[in-house]
Design a protein around this motif. Structure first.
Motif, PDB file in Angstrom:
ATOM      1  N   PHE A  71      -6.976   6.166  -5.554  1.00 58.61           N
ATOM      2  CA  PHE A  71      -6.628   6.702  -4.231  1.00 58.61           C
ATOM      3  C   PHE A  71      -7.767   7.605  -3.737  1.00 58.61           C
ATOM      4  O   PHE A  71      -7.594   8.808  -3.563  1.00 58.61           O
ATOM      5  CB  PHE A  71      -5.326   7.501  -4.311  1.00 58.61           C
ATOM      6  N   HIS A  74      -7.263   9.528   0.118  1.00 57.89           N
ATOM      7  CA  HIS A  74      -6.090  10.267   0.581  1.00 57.89           C
ATOM      8  C   HIS A  74      -6.384  11.737   0.853  1.00 57.89           C
ATOM      9  O   HIS A  74      -5.787  12.325   1.765  1.00 57.89           O
ATOM     10  CB  HIS A  74      -4.945  10.133  -0.426  1.00 57.89           C
ATOM     11  N   THR A 123      -0.655  -0.830  -7.918  1.00 56.19           N
ATOM     12  CA  THR A 123       0.377   0.199  -8.048  1.00 56.19           C
ATOM     13  C   THR A 123       1.738  -0.402  -8.389  1.00 56.19           C
ATOM     14  O   THR A 123       2.563   0.255  -9.034  1.00 56.19           O
ATOM     15  CB  THR A 123       0.494   1.042  -6.771  1.00 56.19           C
ATOM     16  N   ARG A 130       2.312   4.344  -9.530  1.00 53.45           N
ATOM     17  CA  ARG A 130       3.382   4.445  -8.546  1.00 53.45           C
ATOM     18  C   ARG A 130       3.863   5.886  -8.443  1.00 53.45           C
ATOM     19  O   ARG A 130       4.098   6.404  -7.345  1.00 53.45           O
ATOM     20  CB  ARG A 130       4.540   3.522  -8.953  1.00 53.45           C
ATOM     21  N   GLU A 133       1.299   7.821  -6.564  1.00 54.35           N
ATOM     22  CA  GLU A 133       1.362   7.525  -5.137  1.00 54.35           C
ATOM     23  C   GLU A 133       2.520   8.277  -4.477  1.00 54.35           C
ATOM     24  O   GLU A 133       2.386   8.771  -3.345  1.00 54.35           O
ATOM     25  CB  GLU A 133       1.519   6.025  -4.919  1.00 54.35           C
TER      26      GLU A 133
END
Length: 258
Positions: A71, A74, A123, A130, A133
């Protein structure tokens, strides 16, 4: 010495630097290549830096953990969202503003559909990613809620309204995002998110009218003149059950009607 064997001049170095991706992007590209080839759990940080041609120190300069390389954008998007909300004019409609803030997140995904689709697939396969996230999503929701709490501070249940609306915006955005990702990034991302966020704006976007003020004595007199009503007084024994009082009331009203 021939010109072909000479060291590149300043312009040549600049061209080579421009052609080579920044280290951060190189690390992300190397990581995802290995994730797709070997699997996420089977890939180590040492594998990533070896493929990218850098040292471990360089990796951790950009990413605190292996999860963070999945990620990479982000933090920037969250900062952009926070700045976007902070720059809001005092008279801007707050629900529409947080919906526009959520569109910044979708735009970030849509900038690189291939990468976003690959990450979505990854993910789904790795529970740890997960969970990571979900923690990122919670940070977006908190940013939206904090903005709305400040805007709704004067409302009786402003904090509750802010939290509910922020959660609704995130839910609508994620529904649209997953729909777009399941299409492998081929559908219209903007139209999808506009459709989903439209539900939020239709439910919460218009400020509910305040409750009517208690009428004045003059108003009460006017209302009494326009809508005269009979007043029924019932005398009952102390401690009488409620059903008995209701029965006596109905009997008295029937007698009055006759």
């Amino acid at each position: 010495m021939s010109s072909s064997s000479a060291a590149p001049g300043r312009d040549g170095k600049d061209q080579v630097a421009a052609a080579k991706p920044p280290m951060r992007e190189a690390l992300v590209a190397a990581a995802f290549r290995l994730f797709l080839e070997r699997g996420y759990e089977q890939t180590t940080v040492d594998d990533i830096v070896a493929l990218a041609g850098v040292g471990r120190r360089s990796f951790f300069r950009y990413f605190p953990s292996k999860e963070d390389v999945v990620f990479p954008d982000h933090e920037r998007c969250l900062a952009d969202m926070t700045a976007f909300l902070a720059a809001s004019a005092p008279d801007v409609e707050p629900v529409g503003r947080v919906c526009d803030a959520a569109r910044l997140v979708l735009r970030m995904y849509a900038e690189n559909p291939t990468f976003s689709v690959q990450r979505y697939g990854l993910t789904k396969q790795v529970p740890g990613l997960r969970a990571y996230e979900l923690s990122v999503v919670w940070r977006y929701e908190r940013a939206l809620a904090e903005y709305l709490r400040a805007r709704f501070a004067a409302r009786r249940e402003g904090t509750l309204q802010a939290d509910v609306i922020a959660a609704a915006v995130v839910a609508a955005h994620n529904n649209a995002l997953r729909s777009w990702l399941r299409s492998d990034g081929r559908s219209d991302a903007s139209a999808t998110v506009d459709h989903a966020l439209g539900y939020v704006q239709s439910a919460f976007g218009t400020t509910a009218p305040p409750p009517p003020l208690p009428p004045s004595r003059a108003s009460l007199a006017t209302l009494a003149d326009e809508q005269p009503e009979d007043v029924v007084v019932v005398v009952s024994r102390r401690g009488a059950p409620l059903w008995r009082i209701v029965q006596e009331l109905e009997t008295t009203r029937a007698s009055s009607a006759d």
